[in-house]
Design a protein around this motif. Structure first.
Motif, PDB file in Angstrom:
ATOM      1  N   UNK A   1      52.348  33.083  49.831  1.00  0.00           N
ATOM      2  CA  UNK A   1      51.179  33.133  48.955  1.00  0.00           C
ATOM      3  C   UNK A   1      51.180  31.945  48.000  1.00  0.00           C
ATOM      4  N   UNK A   2      50.007  31.320  47.888  1.00  0.00           N
ATOM      5  CA  UNK A   2      49.797  30.231  46.932  1.00  0.00           C
ATOM      6  C   UNK A   2      48.603  30.631  46.072  1.00  0.00           C
ATOM      7  N   UNK A   3      48.829  30.713  44.766  1.00  0.00           N
ATOM      8  CA  UNK A   3      47.787  31.132  43.831  1.00  0.00           C
ATOM      9  C   UNK A   3      47.508  29.972  42.889  1.00  0.00           C
ATOM     10  N   UNK A   4      46.229  29.577  42.819  1.00  0.00           N
ATOM     11  CA  UNK A   4      45.822  28.458  41.961  1.00  0.00           C
ATOM     12  C   UNK A   4      44.774  28.937  40.968  1.00  0.00           C
ATOM     13  N   UNK A   5      44.981  28.604  39.703  1.00  0.00           N
ATOM     14  CA  UNK A   5      44.004  28.959  38.673  1.00  0.00           C
ATOM     15  C   UNK A   5      42.813  28.015  38.771  1.00  0.00           C
ATOM     16  N   UNK A   6      41.605  28.590  38.919  1.00  0.00           N
ATOM     17  CA  UNK A   6      40.380  27.798  38.999  1.00  0.00           C
ATOM     18  C   UNK A   6      39.729  27.624  37.633  1.00  0.00           C
ATOM     19  N   UNK A   7      39.760  28.695  36.863  1.00  0.00           N
ATOM     20  CA  UNK A   7      39.236  28.697  35.489  1.00  0.00           C
ATOM     21  C   UNK A   7      39.808  29.930  34.819  1.00  0.00           C
ATOM     22  N   UNK A   8      39.502  30.123  33.561  1.00  0.00           N
ATOM     23  CA  UNK A   8      40.067  31.247  32.820  1.00  0.00           C
ATOM     24  C   UNK A   8      39.762  32.575  33.517  1.00  0.00           C
ATOM     25  N   UNK A   9      40.811  33.268  33.946  1.00  0.00           N
ATOM     26  CA  UNK A   9      40.665  34.574  34.569  1.00  0.00           C
ATOM     27  C   UNK A   9      40.232  34.562  36.023  1.00  0.00           C
ATOM     28  N   UNK A  10      40.235  33.397  36.671  1.00  0.00           N
ATOM     29  CA  UNK A  10      39.792  33.316  38.067  1.00  0.00           C
ATOM     30  C   UNK A  10      40.786  32.467  38.858  1.00  0.00           C
ATOM     31  N   UNK A  11      41.283  33.024  39.988  1.00  0.00           N
ATOM     32  CA  UNK A  11      42.263  32.316  40.813  1.00  0.00           C
ATOM     33  C   UNK A  11      41.819  32.301  42.269  1.00  0.00           C
ATOM     34  N   UNK A  12      42.352  31.317  42.988  1.00  0.00           N
ATOM     35  CA  UNK A  12      42.162  31.244  44.436  1.00  0.00           C
ATOM     36  C   UNK A  12      43.494  31.571  45.081  1.00  0.00           C
ATOM     37  N   UNK A  13      43.463  32.514  46.029  1.00  0.00           N
ATOM     38  CA  UNK A  13      44.679  32.933  46.722  1.00  0.00           C
ATOM     39  C   UNK A  13      44.610  32.465  48.176  1.00  0.00           C
ATOM     40  N   UNK A  14      45.627  31.742  48.592  1.00  0.00           N
ATOM     41  CA  UNK A  14      45.737  31.305  49.981  1.00  0.00           C
ATOM     42  C   UNK A  14      47.079  31.814  50.484  1.00  0.00           C
TER      43      UNK A  14
END
Length: 173
Positions: free
Chosen positions: A44-57
């Motif tokens: 799992x790779x989790x990247x923060x996109x903006x406050x309170x929102x992440x993209x999970x790959x």
């Protein structure tokens, strides 16, 4: 298995990578329940996109004990999971319900996510081999093991009227 994403959800620009153990022992669907015989960790790779929102790959590989759709013999079926989703924290407004589907507060439910992706990635037809012959519709023998000798002739239903005519005009001996 729950994974805490609070740090990534609250820190802008943060990227976090991990491998998570998949806790599922079987997969249940309308077709039945299939035991999982082998599974890789869920990367799992989790990247923060903006406050309170992440993209999970993420991705994983599972092997399940299933049945051949033609002959009903046991088959080991590999299912590859590939995830690319957006998730939001509970205190952020989101129009998409899907963004919160696998989140419990600030935690990601990995098993529920994998279960959902397995439904999407389930093969249309599971065969023991490409040229599987199936089973005899009369006696049930596996035709891959050999022919059974049953009469498999199926008459054309459009010719039934002609057959009736011939049988009714038969001379009595």
């Amino acid at each position: 298995m729950l994974v805490d994403l609070s740090d990534v959800l609250t820190t802008e620009g943060k990227v976090w990578e991990t491998e998570v153990f998949i806790g599922l022992e079987s997969f249940s669907a309308k077709a039945g329940t299939f035991p999982i015989t082998e599974k890789s960790p869920f990367r799992l790779r989790v990247s923060n996109l903006e406050a309170g929102k992440v993209r999970m790959i993420g991705d994983a590989r599972l092997v399940l004990k299933t049945e051949c759709d033609r002959c009903l013999t046991d088959v080991l079926t590999e299912v590859k999971i590939s995830v690319d989703r957006i998730a939001v924290s509970p205190d952020v407004e989101s129009e998409e319900e899907e963004d919160r589907q696998f989140m419990e507060d600030y935690q990601l439910d990995v098993d529920a996510l994998v279960q959902s992706e397995m439904i999407v990635n389930w093969p249309f037809k599971i065969l023991c081999k490409e040229d599987c012959k199936g089973i005899c519709p009369k006696c049930g023998q596996n035709l891959n093991m050999g022919m059974c000798g049953c009469d498999t002739f199926v008459p054309d239903p459009r010719m039934a009227v002609l057959k009736d005519i011939f049988e009714s005009n038969k001379e009595v001996e």
